[in-house]
Design an enzyme around this catalytic site. Sequence first.
Site, PDB file in Angstrom:
ATOM      1  N   SER A 197       1.035  -1.045  -0.037  1.00  0.00           N
ATOM      2  CA  SER A 197      -0.061  -0.094   0.044  1.00  0.00           C
ATOM      3  C   SER A 197       0.914   1.208   0.027  1.00  0.00           C
ATOM      4  CB  SER A 197      -0.884   0.094   1.326  1.00  0.00           C
ATOM      5  OG  SER A 197      -1.534   1.413   1.467  1.00  0.00           O
TER       6      SER A 197
ATOM      7  N   TYR B 243      -0.642  -0.535   9.900  1.00  0.00           N
ATOM      8  CA  TYR B 243      -0.905  -1.040   8.750  1.00  0.00           C
ATOM      9  C   TYR B 243       0.452  -0.739   7.597  1.00  0.00           C
ATOM     10  CZ  TYR B 243      -3.585  -1.222   4.304  1.00  0.00           C
ATOM     11  OH  TYR B 243      -4.159  -1.555   2.718  1.00  0.00           O
TER      12      TYR B 243
ATOM     13  N   LYS C 296       2.666  -3.085   5.667  1.00  0.00           N
ATOM     14  CA  LYS C 296       2.746  -2.874   4.268  1.00  0.00           C
ATOM     15  C   LYS C 296       4.216  -2.731   3.890  1.00  0.00           C
ATOM     16  CE  LYS C 296      -1.523  -3.789   2.946  1.00  0.00           C
ATOM     17  NZ  LYS C 296      -1.807  -5.060   2.317  1.00  0.00           N
TER      18      LYS C 296
HETATM   19  P1  NAI Z   1     -11.741  -5.945   1.016  1.00  0.00           P
HETATM   20  O1  NAI Z   1     -12.087  -5.644   2.664  1.00  0.00           O
HETATM   21  O2  NAI Z   1     -12.817  -5.702   0.226  1.00  0.00           O
HETATM   22  O3  NAI Z   1     -11.069  -7.208   0.777  1.00  0.00           O
HETATM   23  C1  NAI Z   1     -10.090  -7.678   1.826  1.00  0.00           C
HETATM   24  C2  NAI Z   1     -10.683  -9.449   1.988  1.00  0.00           C
HETATM   25  O4  NAI Z   1      -9.549 -10.257   2.627  1.00  0.00           O
HETATM   26  C3  NAI Z   1     -11.844  -9.488   2.471  1.00  0.00           C
HETATM   27  O5  NAI Z   1     -12.801 -10.216   1.485  1.00  0.00           O
HETATM   28  C4  NAI Z   1     -11.806 -10.368   3.714  1.00  0.00           C
HETATM   29  O6  NAI Z   1     -12.638 -11.122   4.111  1.00  0.00           O
HETATM   30  C5  NAI Z   1     -10.285 -10.881   3.271  1.00  0.00           C
HETATM   31  N1  NAI Z   1      -9.899 -11.342   4.763  1.00  0.00           N
HETATM   32  C6  NAI Z   1      -9.395 -10.585   5.553  1.00  0.00           C
HETATM   33  N2  NAI Z   1      -8.799 -11.295   6.715  1.00  0.00           N
HETATM   34  C7  NAI Z   1      -8.510 -12.415   6.238  1.00  0.00           C
HETATM   35  C8  NAI Z   1      -7.689 -13.531   6.705  1.00  0.00           C
HETATM   36  N3  NAI Z   1      -7.216 -13.679   7.796  1.00  0.00           N
HETATM   37  N4  NAI Z   1      -7.853 -14.693   5.823  1.00  0.00           N
HETATM   38  C9  NAI Z   1      -8.439 -14.759   4.443  1.00  0.00           C
HETATM   39  N5  NAI Z   1      -8.797 -13.665   4.033  1.00  0.00           N
HETATM   40  C10 NAI Z   1      -8.966 -12.743   4.811  1.00  0.00           C
HETATM   41  O7  NAI Z   1     -10.593  -4.777   0.875  1.00  0.00           O
HETATM   42  P2  NAI Z   1      -9.753  -4.454  -0.449  1.00  0.00           P
HETATM   43  O8  NAI Z   1      -9.875  -2.894  -0.654  1.00  0.00           O
HETATM   44  O9  NAI Z   1     -10.105  -5.214  -1.607  1.00  0.00           O
HETATM   45  O10 NAI Z   1      -8.362  -4.875   0.102  1.00  0.00           O
HETATM   46  C11 NAI Z   1      -7.648  -5.809  -0.698  1.00  0.00           C
HETATM   47  C12 NAI Z   1      -6.040  -5.497  -0.457  1.00  0.00           C
HETATM   48  O11 NAI Z   1      -5.413  -4.422  -0.972  1.00  0.00           O
HETATM   49  C13 NAI Z   1      -5.738  -5.740   1.237  1.00  0.00           C
HETATM   50  O12 NAI Z   1      -4.563  -6.168   1.102  1.00  0.00           O
HETATM   51  C14 NAI Z   1      -5.497  -4.018   1.323  1.00  0.00           C
HETATM   52  O13 NAI Z   1      -4.864  -3.759   2.520  1.00  0.00           O
HETATM   53  C15 NAI Z   1      -4.770  -3.624  -0.063  1.00  0.00           C
HETATM   54  N6  NAI Z   1      -5.104  -2.390  -0.303  1.00  0.00           N
HETATM   55  C16 NAI Z   1      -6.364  -1.538  -0.750  1.00  0.00           C
HETATM   56  C17 NAI Z   1      -6.390  -0.446  -0.898  1.00  0.00           C
HETATM   57  C18 NAI Z   1      -7.676   0.188  -1.646  1.00  0.00           C
HETATM   58  O14 NAI Z   1      -7.887   1.294  -1.869  1.00  0.00           O
HETATM   59  N7  NAI Z   1      -8.944  -0.524  -1.685  1.00  0.00           N
HETATM   60  C19 NAI Z   1      -5.252   0.356  -1.060  1.00  0.00           C
HETATM   61  C20 NAI Z   1      -4.197  -0.163  -0.413  1.00  0.00           C
HETATM   62  C21 NAI Z   1      -4.164  -1.655  -0.115  1.00  0.00           C
END
Ligand code: NAI
Length: 293
Positions: free
Chosen positions: A152, A165, A169
């Site tokens: 990130s 976080y 990251k």
């Molecule tokens: P999101 O919350 O929609 O997706 C994250 C998913 O990970 C969820 O479906 C959740 O159930 C799953 N999850 C959480 N803990 C878990 C575990 N212990 N084991 C298995 N699954 C687990 O969020 P998003 O935005 O799609 O994020 C995806 C990745 O992108 C994350 O790593 C986030 O930190 C990163 N990210 C996202 C950004 C954004 O703008 N959306 C910005 C920077 C990084």
Amino acid sequence: MGQLDGKVAIVTGAGGGLGRAHALLLAQEGAQVVVNDLGGDRHGAGGGTSMADGVVDEINAAGGSAVAHYGSVTDDADAAGMVKTAVDNFGRLDILINNAGILRDKSFKNMSDDEWDIVIDVHLRGTYLVTKHAWQQMLDQGEGGRIVMTSSTSGLIGNFGQANYGAAKAGIAGFMRVLALEGMKYGITVNVLAPAALSRMTEDIMPDVPDLGERLAPEKVSPTVVWLCTNDAAKVTGRQFCVSGNRTSLLSWQVDVVAEKDALDTPWTVEEMGEAMAQSMETWPKLLKPMEV
Ligand code: NAI
């Protein structure tokens, strides 16, 4: 013909948001996909099967091939189970997208040890555990592999209220840089993605911009990720890609020498160093804010 025909992928946290978009596009390009998701809430609490199952159904309905895995990336047996699920169902593993994540935002002065620990655990240790098992499988197969780790700008640049976080990251990026070097002789590439997308995780922290849902749809991030998994990307490793909507940027390093004299000379005095710093500082680039990337 897809660009990933015959390949097998794991996407962690693929029940929604970015992971779902990556899984759908990987499948569209011909990869068989293990859709992992714990199915908990945005803070990592709870669990369930419906999120992973929903994405598996979408992939299968579109003519692709996928299976669900409901374990947590923080559990070593579950991490091993994801790789086993790939091998048992599809015979091999070529691609790992480490994507699962949670947030526990607080300014540092208000952050509890629990809030620090759980975020480090899911992001950094979770990425480590799944990668550990995938790495061994890729080495055993002896045909290379592709690993994308989700970092990130919070970790690569900095963001207020995300000390836990950002540390996780940044750790992921450091992990990637070492594995990229170690993977070279095995044909395993390892790259970092720093995405920006409107998802469950970010819906209440994104700026109020018109058409944000369309501009920052998770689907716009996935083509970069999926391309990194193709044969064309065999030599792309150790890189950090910031992907925000339809813009993909390479975040590279620049080394600026601040003060230098002959190595056999006496050490700098603190005063001399201060003068050199003051002079050099005028030329330093300003600190970036995440949204400027
Ligand atoms: P999101 O919350 O929609 O997706 C994250 C998913 O990970 C969820 O479906 C959740 O159930 C799953 N999850 C959480 N803990 C878990 C575990 N212990 N084991 C298995 N699954 C687990 O969020 P998003 O935005 O799609 O994020 C995806 C990745 O992108 C994350 O790593 C986030 O930190 C990163 N990210 C996202 C950004 C954004 O703008 N959306 C910005 C920077 C990084």
